[in-house]
Design a protein around this motif. Structure first.
Motif, mmCIF file in Angstrom:
data_model
loop_
_atom_site.group_PDB
_atom_site.id
_atom_site.type_symbol
_atom_site.label_atom_id
_atom_site.label_comp_id
_atom_site.label_asym_id
_atom_site.label_seq_id
_atom_site.Cartn_x
_atom_site.Cartn_y
_atom_site.Cartn_z
ATOM 1 N N VAL A 234 2.153 -9.494 -0.503
ATOM 2 C CA VAL A 234 3.196 -8.791 0.236
ATOM 3 C C VAL A 234 4.292 -9.824 0.462
ATOM 4 N N PRO A 235 5.524 -9.554 0.041
ATOM 5 C CA PRO A 235 6.574 -10.572 0.173
ATOM 6 C C PRO A 235 6.849 -10.890 1.637
ATOM 7 N N THR A 236 7.275 -12.125 1.888
ATOM 8 C CA THR A 236 7.577 -12.554 3.257
ATOM 9 C C THR A 236 9.012 -13.041 3.423
ATOM 10 N N SER A 237 9.799 -13.067 2.351
ATOM 11 C CA SER A 237 11.179 -13.527 2.492
ATOM 12 C C SER A 237 12.002 -12.480 3.217
ATOM 13 N N GLU A 238 12.981 -12.933 3.953
ATOM 14 C CA GLU A 238 13.847 -12.033 4.717
ATOM 15 C C GLU A 238 14.543 -11.033 3.799
ATOM 16 N N ARG A 239 14.994 -11.502 2.642
ATOM 17 C CA ARG A 239 15.708 -10.625 1.715
ATOM 18 C C ARG A 239 14.831 -9.471 1.239
ATOM 19 N N ASP A 240 13.597 -9.781 0.868
ATOM 20 C CA ASP A 240 12.702 -8.747 0.347
ATOM 21 C C ASP A 240 12.294 -7.757 1.438
ATOM 22 N N ILE A 241 11.984 -8.280 2.615
ATOM 23 C CA ILE A 241 11.583 -7.389 3.714
ATOM 24 C C ILE A 241 12.768 -6.555 4.183
ATOM 25 N N ALA A 242 13.974 -7.116 4.125
ATOM 26 C CA ALA A 242 15.164 -6.344 4.498
ATOM 27 C C ALA A 242 15.319 -5.116 3.608
ATOM 28 N N ALA A 243 14.965 -5.243 2.328
ATOM 29 C CA ALA A 243 15.040 -4.102 1.411
ATOM 30 C C ALA A 243 14.051 -3.022 1.818
ATOM 31 N N VAL A 244 12.859 -3.443 2.269
ATOM 32 C CA VAL A 244 11.868 -2.479 2.742
ATOM 33 C C VAL A 244 12.362 -1.779 4.010
ATOM 34 N N ILE A 245 12.928 -2.559 4.929
ATOM 35 C CA ILE A 245 13.431 -1.992 6.177
ATOM 36 C C ILE A 245 14.568 -1.017 5.908
ATOM 37 N N GLN A 246 15.463 -1.373 4.994
ATOM 38 C CA GLN A 246 16.575 -0.478 4.676
ATOM 39 C C GLN A 246 16.073 0.823 4.061
ATOM 40 N N PHE A 247 15.049 0.724 3.227
ATOM 41 C CA PHE A 247 14.441 1.928 2.654
ATOM 42 C C PHE A 247 13.913 2.835 3.767
#
Length: 274
Positions: A234-247
């Protein structure tokens, strides 16, 4: 089992998400491995609540543990941690999996006790299960099961469950249960928005397997595929998680708001293999 955050707004509510661990994991272990996701999701909702009838400004995550204990014998002699569990007994991919009904029954217990949930996130085997749960909660899915001959019957535990369709699903390194027995989970295609997150260097679940699951989800901008630079994680970088949050925000009317960028960077930004 639940992981909670507090909200000072008495008119607001929390985003409730079911979290399904991967094979050889457990609920508590998955909770520890997804703290970065929880932290950034909490921060996003606190700074910019999702505008619904009751604004969503907090998060509550639920981490059940699969019903099957995984032993070294199940892993061809490879040593496994004490808290290793699965949602079903692993068989060759494409074959019938043993114990799917028991795994679904465990999830149904959580939904009955703690629901309704807004969405579900799952990793690897848990992602395969997350897609199946998303499917089962859709309106009319039981009729699809009734039309399939020699297929798995609609699970009784879900037939007895009073739970609305989920708003979203997130599948990290997901895969499709390909056997014809499970056809009704995916035909017609899953209509609920589902985000598929793939590791570009994942050697455990091949990209083609994750894309096969994505193909069983209705497209049109709601369901998506994104990739991160890690392995089977499961990715932990801010950029990757931000994409999940935006979704997640995008599935709610008025929720399409780009959260304030987190300034701090720390060791949690590295991918953490499970």
């Amino acid at each position: 089992m639940p992981s909670q955050s507090k909200s000072n707004n008495t008119n607001s509510r929390k985003l409730k998400i079911l979290m399904l661990h991967g094979y050889t994991q457990s609920g508590p272990l998955f909770q520890a491995k997804t703290q970065r996701v929880k932290k950034l999701l909490e921060k996003s909702l606190a700074s910019s609540p999702i505008k619904t009838e009751s604004p969503i400004s907090g998060v509550e995550l639920f981490y059940p543990t699969g019903p099957f204990k995984v032993t070294s014998a199940d892993m061809n002699g490879v040593e496994v941690r004490e808290e290793a569990n699965g949602w079903w007994k692993l068989r060759e991919r494409g074959e019938m999996q043993e114990g799917v009904e028991e795994g679904l029954a465990r999830v149904a217990e959580v939904l009955r006790e703690h629901g309704p949930m807004d969405g579900v996130m799952g990793f690897s085997q848990g992602a395969a299960l997350a897609a199946m749960v998303t499917s089962l909660l859709e309106t009319g899915r039981s009729e699809s099961f009734a039309k399939v001959t020699d297929g798995m019957p609609f699970p009784q535990t879900f037939a007895e469950l009073q739970h609305p369709p989920l708003k979203f699903g997130v599948c990290f390194s997901g895969l499709l249960n390909k056997h014809a027995k499970y056809a009704a989970f995916y035909e017609p295609k899953i209509q609920t928005p589902v985000l598929h997150v793939l590791g570009s260097m994942d050697t455990i679940v091949e990209e083609s397997e994750s894309l096969a699951l994505a193909d069983r989800c209705e497209d049109g901008g709601a369901s998506m595929v994104i990739r991160h630079a890690g392995t089977h994680t499961v990715p932990t970088s801010e950029r990757d998680i931000a994409a999940v949050i935006q979704f997640i925000r995008n599935v709610y009317p008025g929720g399409n708001t780009t959260a304030k960028k987190e300034e701090e960077e720390d060791v949690l930004d590295m991918d953490m293999p499970f």
